[in-house]
Motif scaffolding. Sequence first.
Motif, PDB file in Angstrom:
ATOM      1  N   SER A   1       0.664  -1.019   0.135  1.00  0.00           N
ATOM      2  CA  SER A   1       0.030  -0.031   0.030  1.00  0.00           C
ATOM      3  C   SER A   1       0.892   1.172  -0.259  1.00  0.00           C
ATOM      4  O   SER A   1       0.422   2.353  -0.873  1.00  0.00           O
ATOM      5  CB  SER A   1      -0.966  -0.162   1.399  1.00  0.00           C
ATOM      6  N   ILE A   2       2.007   1.388   0.778  1.00  0.00           N
ATOM      7  CA  ILE A   2       2.856   2.337   0.794  1.00  0.00           C
ATOM      8  C   ILE A   2       3.503   2.447  -0.327  1.00  0.00           C
ATOM      9  O   ILE A   2       3.813   3.784  -0.925  1.00  0.00           O
ATOM     10  CB  ILE A   2       3.742   2.171   1.928  1.00  0.00           C
ATOM     11  N   ILE A   3       4.118   1.467  -1.004  1.00  0.00           N
ATOM     12  CA  ILE A   3       4.862   1.300  -2.229  1.00  0.00           C
ATOM     13  C   ILE A   3       3.888   2.081  -3.395  1.00  0.00           C
ATOM     14  O   ILE A   3       4.289   2.826  -4.086  1.00  0.00           O
ATOM     15  CB  ILE A   3       5.116  -0.011  -2.835  1.00  0.00           C
ATOM     16  N   SER A   4       2.582   1.653  -3.447  1.00  0.00           N
ATOM     17  CA  SER A   4       1.768   2.085  -4.421  1.00  0.00           C
ATOM     18  C   SER A   4       1.526   3.723  -4.152  1.00  0.00           C
ATOM     19  O   SER A   4       1.505   4.315  -5.180  1.00  0.00           O
ATOM     20  CB  SER A   4       0.491   1.255  -4.188  1.00  0.00           C
TER      21      SER A   4
ATOM     22  N   ASP B   1     -12.141  14.800  -0.191  1.00  0.00           N
ATOM     23  CA  ASP B   1     -12.795  14.995   0.951  1.00  0.00           C
ATOM     24  C   ASP B   1     -14.151  14.426   1.147  1.00  0.00           C
ATOM     25  O   ASP B   1     -14.741  13.918   2.046  1.00  0.00           O
ATOM     26  CB  ASP B   1     -12.661  16.293   1.560  1.00  0.00           C
ATOM     27  N   ARG B   2     -14.868  14.564   0.040  1.00  0.00           N
ATOM     28  CA  ARG B   2     -16.529  14.299  -0.192  1.00  0.00           C
ATOM     29  C   ARG B   2     -16.441  12.736  -0.593  1.00  0.00           C
ATOM     30  O   ARG B   2     -17.795  12.077  -0.376  1.00  0.00           O
ATOM     31  CB  ARG B   2     -17.147  15.303  -1.139  1.00  0.00           C
ATOM     32  N   TYR B   3     -15.584  12.510  -1.544  1.00  0.00           N
ATOM     33  CA  TYR B   3     -15.860  11.146  -2.171  1.00  0.00           C
ATOM     34  C   TYR B   3     -14.704  10.362  -1.957  1.00  0.00           C
ATOM     35  O   TYR B   3     -13.686  10.614  -1.437  1.00  0.00           O
ATOM     36  CB  TYR B   3     -16.292  11.236  -3.482  1.00  0.00           C
ATOM     37  N   SER B   4     -14.531   9.139  -2.758  1.00  0.00           N
ATOM     38  CA  SER B   4     -13.562   8.205  -2.541  1.00  0.00           C
ATOM     39  C   SER B   4     -12.066   8.829  -2.876  1.00  0.00           C
ATOM     40  O   SER B   4     -12.083   9.029  -4.232  1.00  0.00           O
ATOM     41  CB  SER B   4     -13.717   6.928  -3.314  1.00  0.00           C
ATOM     42  N   ARG B   5     -10.891   8.709  -2.151  1.00  0.00           N
ATOM     43  CA  ARG B   5      -9.715   9.378  -2.890  1.00  0.00           C
ATOM     44  C   ARG B   5      -9.152   8.555  -3.844  1.00  0.00           C
ATOM     45  O   ARG B   5      -8.661   8.888  -4.624  1.00  0.00           O
ATOM     46  CB  ARG B   5      -8.874   9.104  -1.541  1.00  0.00           C
ATOM     47  N   LYS B   6      -9.537   7.223  -3.785  1.00  0.00           N
ATOM     48  CA  LYS B   6      -9.001   6.171  -4.795  1.00  0.00           C
ATOM     49  C   LYS B   6      -9.566   6.556  -6.303  1.00  0.00           C
ATOM     50  O   LYS B   6      -8.727   6.493  -7.210  1.00  0.00           O
ATOM     51  CB  LYS B   6      -9.308   4.797  -4.464  1.00  0.00           C
ATOM     52  N   ILE B   7     -10.656   6.783  -6.178  1.00  0.00           N
ATOM     53  CA  ILE B   7     -11.490   7.141  -7.492  1.00  0.00           C
ATOM     54  C   ILE B   7     -10.898   8.582  -8.088  1.00  0.00           C
ATOM     55  O   ILE B   7     -10.431   8.616  -9.148  1.00  0.00           O
ATOM     56  CB  ILE B   7     -13.072   7.210  -7.424  1.00  0.00           C
ATOM     57  N   VAL B   8     -10.770   9.483  -7.224  1.00  0.00           N
ATOM     58  CA  VAL B   8     -10.067  10.777  -7.776  1.00  0.00           C
ATOM     59  C   VAL B   8      -8.617  10.494  -8.247  1.00  0.00           C
ATOM     60  O   VAL B   8      -8.104  10.723  -9.392  1.00  0.00           O
ATOM     61  CB  VAL B   8     -10.202  11.758  -6.558  1.00  0.00           C
ATOM     62  N   ILE B   9      -7.643   9.585  -7.474  1.00  0.00           N
ATOM     63  CA  ILE B   9      -6.374   9.555  -7.936  1.00  0.00           C
ATOM     64  C   ILE B   9      -6.448   8.914  -9.318  1.00  0.00           C
ATOM     65  O   ILE B   9      -5.457   8.815 -10.137  1.00  0.00           O
ATOM     66  CB  ILE B   9      -5.819   8.325  -6.741  1.00  0.00           C
ATOM     67  N   LEU B  10      -7.180   7.612  -9.358  1.00  0.00           N
ATOM     68  CA  LEU B  10      -7.244   6.707 -10.563  1.00  0.00           C
ATOM     69  C   LEU B  10      -7.805   7.516 -11.811  1.00  0.00           C
ATOM     70  O   LEU B  10      -6.998   7.281 -12.849  1.00  0.00           O
ATOM     71  CB  LEU B  10      -8.116   5.534 -10.546  1.00  0.00           C
TER      72      LEU B  10
ATOM     73  N   ILE C   1      -1.201   3.381 -12.023  1.00  0.00           N
ATOM     74  CA  ILE C   1      -2.467   2.673 -12.027  1.00  0.00           C
ATOM     75  C   ILE C   1      -2.793   1.541 -11.624  1.00  0.00           C
ATOM     76  O   ILE C   1      -3.558   1.140 -10.826  1.00  0.00           O
ATOM     77  CB  ILE C   1      -3.064   3.154 -13.472  1.00  0.00           C
ATOM     78  N   VAL C   2      -2.079   0.646 -11.882  1.00  0.00           N
ATOM     79  CA  VAL C   2      -1.989  -0.893 -11.807  1.00  0.00           C
ATOM     80  C   VAL C   2      -1.842  -1.051 -10.336  1.00  0.00           C
ATOM     81  O   VAL C   2      -2.391  -1.844  -9.535  1.00  0.00           O
ATOM     82  CB  VAL C   2      -1.141  -1.724 -12.454  1.00  0.00           C
TER      83      VAL C   2
ATOM     84  N   LEU D   1      -4.821  -2.338  -7.577  1.00  0.00           N
ATOM     85  CA  LEU D   1      -4.796  -3.657  -6.917  1.00  0.00           C
ATOM     86  C   LEU D   1      -4.497  -3.545  -5.305  1.00  0.00           C
ATOM     87  O   LEU D   1      -4.848  -4.327  -4.735  1.00  0.00           O
ATOM     88  CB  LEU D   1      -3.560  -4.423  -7.580  1.00  0.00           C
ATOM     89  N   PHE D   2      -3.701  -2.737  -4.969  1.00  0.00           N
ATOM     90  CA  PHE D   2      -3.320  -2.716  -3.470  1.00  0.00           C
ATOM     91  C   PHE D   2      -3.799  -1.269  -2.556  1.00  0.00           C
ATOM     92  O   PHE D   2      -3.565  -1.595  -1.220  1.00  0.00           O
ATOM     93  CB  PHE D   2      -1.643  -2.505  -3.550  1.00  0.00           C
ATOM     94  N   ILE D   3      -4.605  -0.536  -3.096  1.00  0.00           N
ATOM     95  CA  ILE D   3      -5.293   0.350  -2.242  1.00  0.00           C
ATOM     96  C   ILE D   3      -6.705  -0.207  -1.919  1.00  0.00           C
ATOM     97  O   ILE D   3      -7.701  -0.194  -3.056  1.00  0.00           O
ATOM     98  CB  ILE D   3      -5.324   1.743  -2.655  1.00  0.00           C
ATOM     99  N   LYS D   4      -7.195  -0.569  -0.892  1.00  0.00           N
ATOM    100  CA  LYS D   4      -8.313  -1.210  -0.627  1.00  0.00           C
ATOM    101  C   LYS D   4      -9.179  -0.067   0.002  1.00  0.00           C
ATOM    102  O   LYS D   4      -8.786   0.499   0.810  1.00  0.00           O
ATOM    103  CB  LYS D   4      -8.459  -2.543   0.204  1.00  0.00           C
TER     104      LYS D   4
END
Length: 412
Positions: free
Chosen positions: A15-18, A74-83, A188-189, A193-196
């Motif tokens: 997770s940290i590597i990602s 802050d309002r929604y998923s950080r993961k979606i914003v990043i991807l 992206i990959v 894969l690793f941020i849950k």
Amino acid sequence: MERLVMTKQPVKTWSIISLASIPLVMTLGNSMLIPVLPVFEKQVGITTFQSSMIITSYSLAAIFLIPVAGYLSDRYSRKIVILTSLVLAFIGGLIAGFASWKLSDPFTWIIIGRVLQGIGAAGAFPIILPLVGDLFKGDDEKASACLGIVETSNTFGKVLSPILGALFASFLWYIPFFSISLFSLISIVLIYLFIKVPKQKEEVQPFQEFLQKTKSTFKTEGKWLYTVFFIGIHLMLILFGVLFFLSDVFEKQHQLYGVTKGFVLAIPLFGLCLASFITGRKIKGDLATMKRVLLFSLPITAASVVFVGFSSGNLYILLIVTSILGIAIGAVLPTLDAMITQGIDKEERGTITAFYSSSRFIGVALGPPVISMAMRQYIHVSYITMGGIGLLLFFLVWHFIHADEHIAAESG
């Protein structure tokens, strides 16, 4: 509403590597082009100022959109914003690369591709800081160490950038653009894969309420926040201005080209990377230590930047001066990250850190064009002015950041 909050789960190495891959990719996406700007000038038929805009266009796009990305995170998923942001960076690299490959006059399309990459940077890099705060909620020491890793990844990208950029361009001058897309795809990959993202129901804060709370944060914490913002702008302006200057001077005064030039340019950046890593591990969330780092490093930055122009004729002295400058900047960057991340409540953390990241991109955007205009007649004046500003920031830190005030507060 989904949140990337994993306080009940152990933070895994992958997770940290990602997470660390994101600042690495974003840094490569900008800094990798600096050593090959003179090549772009010859191949595309553009001026030094126009080549500086290849860097600046990336940063300008990020400046205006980073706060938006912070609000969304802050309002929604950080993961979606990043991807989503990384996908835009991927597309931007392809546009710039194919335009350089296929068009006889690709400059406009290169800028369009760079703007898309800047939008990608706006939605990816600044989200990392609040995300670290989410991961290590209530553990300032581990948060500081992780921020040190993230900032080290950022600075390590700066070390790799001149070497990789020069290496790729030695095959075909436009390969660096395509390589940015490749690195974005890898990130992206990793993130996918690793941020849950565990599902967590929280009431979405109304925008008007959010706006009022953000204004309140700046009102109550503004003195130290604005000081940190100004330091971020100043250091990035110096860093990217000096790198642009070195890229030009190495070729025109010292006849260093290609990969050799990349390795020499990486020397001061290695000092920056090492200082960033060590500082991130040593500050341990302690504000008194953070303030001492700033008070020690800012005068060194101010003194060393003054001599950059004067030492340009002697390669060895120039490398010593810029290495000292790099070490001082490297010590400050993770300190600023820790202050921002640990000093703001989780609900505003994404937005406030986004404003901070945006301020850093102001410096990145200003550095190359300012130096490109100053190089003809005013290079010494510009560096002396930067040194004077550094001393002013020293006094702002002394006056507005107080170790007895708990600004490195509960992270949540």
